[in-house]
Motif scaffolding. Sequence first.
Motif, mmCIF file in Angstrom:
data_model
loop_
_atom_site.group_PDB
_atom_site.id
_atom_site.type_symbol
_atom_site.label_atom_id
_atom_site.label_comp_id
_atom_site.label_asym_id
_atom_site.label_seq_id
_atom_site.Cartn_x
_atom_site.Cartn_y
_atom_site.Cartn_z
ATOM 1 N N TYR A 1 0.845 -1.200 0.000
ATOM 2 C CA TYR A 1 0.000 0.000 0.000
ATOM 3 C C TYR A 1 0.880 1.249 0.000
ATOM 4 O O TYR A 1 1.887 1.305 0.713
ATOM 5 C CB TYR A 1 -0.898 0.033 1.233
ATOM 6 C CG TYR A 1 -2.044 -0.962 1.184
ATOM 7 C CD1 TYR A 1 -3.248 -0.619 0.574
ATOM 8 C CD2 TYR A 1 -1.907 -2.227 1.753
ATOM 9 C CE1 TYR A 1 -4.296 -1.540 0.534
ATOM 10 C CE2 TYR A 1 -2.944 -3.144 1.713
ATOM 11 C CZ TYR A 1 -4.142 -2.796 1.103
ATOM 12 O OH TYR A 1 -5.171 -3.690 1.054
ATOM 13 N N ALA B 1 -2.007 6.295 1.218
ATOM 14 C CA ALA B 1 -3.200 5.516 1.540
ATOM 15 C C ALA B 1 -3.167 5.048 2.989
ATOM 16 O O ALA B 1 -4.190 5.057 3.681
ATOM 17 C CB ALA B 1 -3.307 4.312 0.599
ATOM 18 N N ASP C 1 -4.048 7.904 5.211
ATOM 19 C CA ASP C 1 -5.470 8.234 5.141
ATOM 20 C C ASP C 1 -6.293 7.266 5.989
ATOM 21 O O ASP C 1 -7.197 7.675 6.726
ATOM 22 C CB ASP C 1 -5.932 8.195 3.674
ATOM 23 C CG ASP C 1 -7.360 8.668 3.521
ATOM 24 O OD1 ASP C 1 -7.671 9.776 4.012
ATOM 25 O OD2 ASP C 1 -8.161 7.944 2.914
#
Length: 282
Positions: free
Chosen positions: A254, A258, A261
């Motif tokens: 990832y 991301a 977040d």
Amino acid sequence: MAELKFKDLTIKNNFMFGAVMAQPENCKGVIELVLGVEIDHVEVSKEKSMVYHPEYKGVRLDVYAKDENNTRYNIEMQVAKKPALGKRTRYYQGQMDMELLLSGHEYKELPNSYVIFICDFDPFGKRKYCYTFQPKCKEDPDVDLEDGRCCIFLSTYGENEEKVPRELVSFLKFVKASQEESQKDFQDPFVRHLQESIRWIKSSREMEERFMIFEEMMRDEREAGRQEGKLEGKLEGQRETKQNTALNMHKKGYPEEAIADVLEVDVEKVLEWISESGPVTK
């Protein structure tokens, strides 16, 4: 922790020390004993005897006084060794100076000041009854900065009786004594006077009520500290969980944006966690 009874207090207890030193004659006697000089009188600042100390995050009993020459004194009983004792004296010196400067004094008007710690331990491990510190020039010890500051640490664990006045040794032995031992005759007029002061304080219902209020404040402070510790532990646990999650997501490929977040943290924090974990094989 067993409840401390008012009748069992000795002078090394913070409350009792503050109550004893609130009497100007007692405060004057201790200062004369420590400095080896005679002073005419002292004024004890009772409104500052119980203060909220931001470093300790709570209530502390300190003794603030001044003499006829406006020399300022901060005297504190220390029963347990705490870190950075030297920097604590710096804090107290700064507090005294700042108060005077804020009241309109100029630098040249700052009076001499003494911070005196009476320690029921040896703060420097050299078996001295007294350690005195004043700023000196490193290159020439004969050159004194003459800024008017002096810090003195007394120790109840000294062994150099031949180097200090007998009266000071008697006083420090009295400070060190247990409740039972503190009742004996130390063959010293000033110690006898302090013993009489303590007996008078213990006979006062008003002083006992003040002690009960002080103890309640200390219990509230300790409980607040425990709750703060629990909260810090919980927050630390949450941080570790987020960090572990971030590392697992990073291993799976990832992107850092991301991860940040999802975990509701800054990208910089994610990068910091990844950096702390070392190289990761994806």
